[in-house]
Design a protein around this motif. Sequence first.
Motif, PDB file in Angstrom:
ATOM      1  N   ALA A  46      78.662  69.832  24.910  1.00 42.56           N
ATOM      2  CA  ALA A  46      77.198  69.860  24.992  1.00 42.56           C
ATOM      3  C   ALA A  46      76.705  69.101  26.224  1.00 42.56           C
ATOM      4  CB  ALA A  46      76.594  69.240  23.728  1.00 42.56           C
ATOM      5  N   LEU A  47      77.281  67.934  26.492  1.00 38.72           N
ATOM      6  CA  LEU A  47      76.864  67.133  27.644  1.00 38.72           C
ATOM      7  C   LEU A  47      77.263  67.813  28.956  1.00 38.72           C
ATOM      8  CD1 LEU A  47      77.742  63.607  26.249  1.00 38.72           C
ATOM      9  CD2 LEU A  47      75.453  64.481  26.742  1.00 38.72           C
ATOM     10  N   GLU A  48      78.448  68.437  28.970  1.00 35.86           N
ATOM     11  CA  GLU A  48      78.871  69.154  30.171  1.00 35.86           C
ATOM     12  C   GLU A  48      77.884  70.269  30.506  1.00 35.86           C
ATOM     13  OE1 GLU A  48      82.220  72.408  31.553  1.00 35.86           O
ATOM     14  OE2 GLU A  48      82.465  71.363  29.638  1.00 35.86           O
ATOM     15  N   LYS A  49      77.531  71.096  29.513  1.00 32.91           N
ATOM     16  CA  LYS A  49      76.639  72.226  29.754  1.00 32.91           C
ATOM     17  C   LYS A  49      75.238  71.756  30.144  1.00 32.91           C
ATOM     18  CE  LYS A  49      79.778  75.259  28.845  1.00 32.91           C
ATOM     19  NZ  LYS A  49      80.396  75.997  29.982  1.00 32.91           N
ATOM     20  N   TYR A  50      74.781  70.669  29.507  1.00 34.18           N
ATOM     21  CA  TYR A  50      73.444  70.149  29.825  1.00 34.18           C
ATOM     22  C   TYR A  50      73.378  69.624  31.261  1.00 34.18           C
ATOM     23  CZ  TYR A  50      69.541  66.911  30.103  1.00 34.18           C
ATOM     24  OH  TYR A  50      68.414  66.239  30.518  1.00 34.18           O
ATOM     25  N   VAL A  51      74.316  68.753  31.625  1.00 32.65           N
ATOM     26  CA  VAL A  51      74.284  68.158  32.963  1.00 32.65           C
ATOM     27  C   VAL A  51      74.468  69.233  34.028  1.00 32.65           C
ATOM     28  CG1 VAL A  51      75.419  66.538  34.526  1.00 32.65           C
ATOM     29  CG2 VAL A  51      75.066  65.903  32.137  1.00 32.65           C
ATOM     30  N   GLU A  52      75.334  70.195  33.774  1.00 31.97           N
ATOM     31  CA  GLU A  52      75.572  71.266  34.742  1.00 31.97           C
ATOM     32  C   GLU A  52      74.302  72.093  34.965  1.00 31.97           C
ATOM     33  OE1 GLU A  52      77.859  72.984  37.536  1.00 31.97           O
ATOM     34  OE2 GLU A  52      78.699  71.509  36.145  1.00 31.97           O
ATOM     35  N   ALA A  53      73.632  72.464  33.845  1.00 34.93           N
ATOM     36  CA  ALA A  53      72.467  73.350  33.951  1.00 34.93           C
ATOM     37  C   ALA A  53      71.196  72.622  34.359  1.00 34.93           C
ATOM     38  CB  ALA A  53      72.249  74.071  32.619  1.00 34.93           C
ATOM     39  N   ALA A  54      70.960  71.436  33.773  1.00 33.95           N
ATOM     40  CA  ALA A  54      69.680  70.758  33.976  1.00 33.95           C
ATOM     41  C   ALA A  54      69.685  69.766  35.135  1.00 33.95           C
ATOM     42  CB  ALA A  54      69.283  70.030  32.689  1.00 33.95           C
ATOM     43  N   ILE A  55      70.829  69.185  35.469  1.00 34.77           N
ATOM     44  CA  ILE A  55      70.871  68.156  36.508  1.00 34.77           C
ATOM     45  C   ILE A  55      71.476  68.685  37.802  1.00 34.77           C
ATOM     46  CG2 ILE A  55      71.612  65.822  37.074  1.00 34.77           C
ATOM     47  CD1 ILE A  55      69.674  66.042  34.674  1.00 34.77           C
ATOM     48  N   ARG A  56      72.646  69.304  37.718  1.00 36.63           N
ATOM     49  CA  ARG A  56      73.312  69.779  38.939  1.00 36.63           C
ATOM     50  C   ARG A  56      72.643  71.024  39.500  1.00 36.63           C
ATOM     51  NH1 ARG A  56      78.915  71.239  39.643  1.00 36.63           N
ATOM     52  NH2 ARG A  56      78.508  70.731  41.811  1.00 36.63           N
ATOM     53  N   GLU A  57      72.567  72.077  38.688  1.00 32.83           N
ATOM     54  CA  GLU A  57      72.060  73.354  39.182  1.00 32.83           C
ATOM     55  C   GLU A  57      70.546  73.493  39.037  1.00 32.83           C
ATOM     56  OE1 GLU A  57      74.249  76.363  37.166  1.00 32.83           O
ATOM     57  OE2 GLU A  57      76.153  75.843  38.123  1.00 32.83           O
ATOM     58  N   LYS A  58      69.936  72.633  38.205  1.00 32.04           N
ATOM     59  CA  LYS A  58      68.486  72.630  37.975  1.00 32.04           C
ATOM     60  C   LYS A  58      67.978  74.000  37.514  1.00 32.04           C
ATOM     61  CE  LYS A  58      67.812  68.977  41.430  1.00 32.04           C
ATOM     62  NZ  LYS A  58      68.047  67.935  40.456  1.00 32.04           N
ATOM     63  N   ILE A 108      70.453  59.828  41.976  1.00 31.78           N
ATOM     64  CA  ILE A 108      71.889  59.971  41.760  1.00 31.78           C
ATOM     65  C   ILE A 108      72.258  61.433  41.969  1.00 31.78           C
ATOM     66  CG2 ILE A 108      73.746  59.917  40.034  1.00 31.78           C
ATOM     67  CD1 ILE A 108      72.327  57.524  38.779  1.00 31.78           C
ATOM     68  N   THR A 109      73.338  61.685  42.667  1.00 29.48           N
ATOM     69  CA  THR A 109      73.828  63.041  42.861  1.00 29.48           C
ATOM     70  C   THR A 109      75.046  63.269  41.975  1.00 29.48           C
ATOM     71  OG1 THR A 109      73.079  63.053  45.166  1.00 29.48           O
ATOM     72  CG2 THR A 109      74.708  64.709  44.525  1.00 29.48           C
ATOM     73  N   VAL A 110      74.922  64.209  41.049  1.00 30.65           N
ATOM     74  CA  VAL A 110      76.066  64.547  40.198  1.00 30.65           C
ATOM     75  C   VAL A 110      76.970  65.491  40.983  1.00 30.65           C
ATOM     76  CG1 VAL A 110      76.840  65.594  38.042  1.00 30.65           C
ATOM     77  CG2 VAL A 110      74.723  64.256  38.083  1.00 30.65           C
ATOM     78  N   LEU A 111      78.187  65.048  41.250  1.00 32.00           N
ATOM     79  CA  LEU A 111      79.116  65.839  42.060  1.00 32.00           C
ATOM     80  C   LEU A 111      79.850  66.885  41.243  1.00 32.00           C
ATOM     81  CD1 LEU A 111      80.678  62.991  44.236  1.00 32.00           C
ATOM     82  CD2 LEU A 111      78.809  64.532  44.844  1.00 32.00           C
ATOM     83  N   SER A 112      80.179  66.559  40.003  1.00 34.39           N
ATOM     84  CA  SER A 112      80.963  67.509  39.205  1.00 34.39           C
ATOM     85  C   SER A 112      80.885  67.163  37.725  1.00 34.39           C
ATOM     86  CB  SER A 112      82.433  67.517  39.653  1.00 34.39           C
ATOM     87  OG  SER A 112      83.021  66.246  39.416  1.00 34.39           O
ATOM     88  N   CYS A 113      81.169  68.169  36.896  1.00 35.77           N
ATOM     89  CA  CYS A 113      81.295  68.001  35.448  1.00 35.77           C
ATOM     90  C   CYS A 113      82.621  68.632  35.008  1.00 35.77           C
ATOM     91  CB  CYS A 113      80.146  68.679  34.706  1.00 35.77           C
ATOM     92  SG  CYS A 113      78.520  68.003  35.059  1.00 35.77           S
ATOM     93  N   GLU A 114      83.334  67.922  34.160  1.00 34.95           N
ATOM     94  CA  GLU A 114      84.638  68.411  33.686  1.00 34.95           C
ATOM     95  C   GLU A 114      85.520  68.822  34.864  1.00 34.95           C
ATOM     96  OE1 GLU A 114      86.056  68.666  30.425  1.00 34.95           O
ATOM     97  OE2 GLU A 114      84.433  67.242  30.100  1.00 34.95           O
ATOM     98  N   SER A 115      85.615  67.936  35.835  1.00 37.13           N
ATOM     99  CA  SER A 115      86.385  68.214  37.055  1.00 37.13           C
ATOM    100  C   SER A 115      87.879  68.031  36.795  1.00 37.13           C
ATOM    101  CB  SER A 115      85.927  67.265  38.167  1.00 37.13           C
ATOM    102  OG  SER A 115      86.759  67.378  39.292  1.00 37.13           O
ATOM    103  N   LYS A 116      88.656  69.098  37.047  1.00 41.72           N
ATOM    104  CA  LYS A 116      90.111  69.054  36.886  1.00 41.72           C
ATOM    105  C   LYS A 116      90.755  69.053  38.266  1.00 41.72           C
ATOM    106  CE  LYS A 116      89.971  71.733  32.584  1.00 41.72           C
ATOM    107  NZ  LYS A 116      90.442  72.961  31.888  1.00 41.72           N
ATOM    108  N   SER A 117      91.659  68.122  38.488  1.00 48.27           N
ATOM    109  CA  SER A 117      92.337  68.073  39.779  1.00 48.27           C
ATOM    110  C   SER A 117      93.667  67.335  39.618  1.00 48.27           C
ATOM    111  CB  SER A 117      91.456  67.388  40.825  1.00 48.27           C
ATOM    112  OG  SER A 117      92.015  67.557  42.120  1.00 48.27           O
ATOM    113  N   PHE A 118      94.314  67.028  40.728  1.00 49.64           N
ATOM    114  CA  PHE A 118      95.604  66.344  40.675  1.00 49.64           C
ATOM    115  C   PHE A 118      95.880  65.669  42.012  1.00 49.64           C
ATOM    116  CE2 PHE A 118      96.543  70.443  42.502  1.00 49.64           C
ATOM    117  CZ  PHE A 118      97.484  70.155  43.492  1.00 49.64           C
ATOM    118  N   PHE A 119      96.819  64.730  41.999  1.00 49.94           N
ATOM    119  CA  PHE A 119      97.394  64.194  43.228  1.00 49.94           C
ATOM    120  C   PHE A 119      98.894  64.020  42.977  1.00 49.94           C
ATOM    121  CE2 PHE A 119      95.669  60.530  40.888  1.00 49.94           C
ATOM    122  CZ  PHE A 119      96.780  59.695  40.784  1.00 49.94           C
ATOM    123  N   MET A 120      99.654  63.878  44.037  1.00 49.28           N
ATOM    124  CA  MET A 120     101.106  63.815  43.921  1.00 49.28           C
ATOM    125  C   MET A 120     101.582  62.361  43.925  1.00 49.28           C
ATOM    126  SD  MET A 120     101.570  67.009  43.675  1.00 49.28           S
ATOM    127  CE  MET A 120     103.371  67.037  43.586  1.00 49.28           C
TER     128      MET A 120
END
Length: 398
Positions: A46-58, A108-120
């Motif tokens: 719920a928080l991921e969808k809210y922040v993505e729609a209402a804060i990041r993408e507006k 505040i700038t929200v850069l990402s929600c549920e960000s998946k990544s990796f490093f070696m």
Amino acid sequence: MIPKTVSASALKVASLCMARYKAEYIDGGRDISGEAADFGTTLHLALEKYVEAAIREKKSAPTVETLMSCFMMAYLTVMKDHNFESEIFKEGERLLRVWHARNNFDEITVLSCESKSFFMVPYMLNGVKQEIKFNYICDRVDQISETEIRVVDYKSWRNLITPEDVKSDLQARCYALAYQILFPKATRIWVIIDQLRGEEVGACFTRDDNIITWKSLKMIVQGIIDYPDDFIVKESLNDECRWCVRKSKCQALRKHHDVGGVLDMNLDDMMEKHYAAKVQIATLKKFLESLEPQIRTEMDELGLTTLESLDKEYVLNTGGVRGGRRAIPAHLLPQIVGVDVALGIAEYGIGKVDSLKGDPRVDAETFRKVEDAIVTFPGKRQVNVTKKKKKPQGDSDA
């Protein structure tokens, strides 16, 4: 023992018990997901969808109504339940309304929600340098300034933690390291644990902190790589035994049932047995927590708060409430009284906040604003089963 990938959660399990690590991360065993885990997943979604729609993408208004719509969709998706009058739905609604009231995304700038990544991460195998993928996923990442990044991790747990716990937590340190790698010019990486049942707590990690984490991470990974495949995997008792997929066959856990007396024990024995008893209590507590929601649901359907067992031996009461508390959101106090005053009281517990009354730096109007910002968290309805005392022989109701 060479895994395909590693993560902070996997490395934490390995540090606690290699038998559990092998069962879950090498052999691929997983425990059954319970209602509490599904509830946490629902809140995260719920928080991921809210922040993505209402804060990041507006694309949607940043209102509590938008958040509630996201929660309903998440509840249907994860819990697969259409009963929006259930106790667990109402609890989620309450937690998210409080979260919305205490969060402000201005400047505040929200850069990402549920960000998946990796490093070696490098390691040595037979004298040859190799690398393994370290996976991570972050609930939310914010940019505070050109040199400051904030990683936010939502938690729906009940056992609240302190900022000191965040600073020493392996997952938090790995989050900070990951974003130091992504943002090499950042001077400070904040890791915030957003406790949905309480307050935000966090810690700041500098470049030097992250260098220490990097060195520690390489040592932990090397230890797993060097663990012999043909070696008997050691079972180790720890605070998270109740979550282990192999707990039903764990010989170390079974031995807890044979605690015995204490008179002939030395101090080392007593320390071991004390720890074993703690693990048992935590496991039984988890079992009680799985019973109580079902008991409350069935009592609600009957329209009762007290009930006797069929054999008249036990009495159930579900009418009591406890655990309510008051708190002030960590980000609001400095805004109201100023950073210098807020830093002076170190922690924002209600006792410390109440001590500001009468402080010459805080006038009556400012203190009234402090009181207005305090959030009351209601208590939880309790389940209490008692055993009726047997009447002495010869007694009669006549």
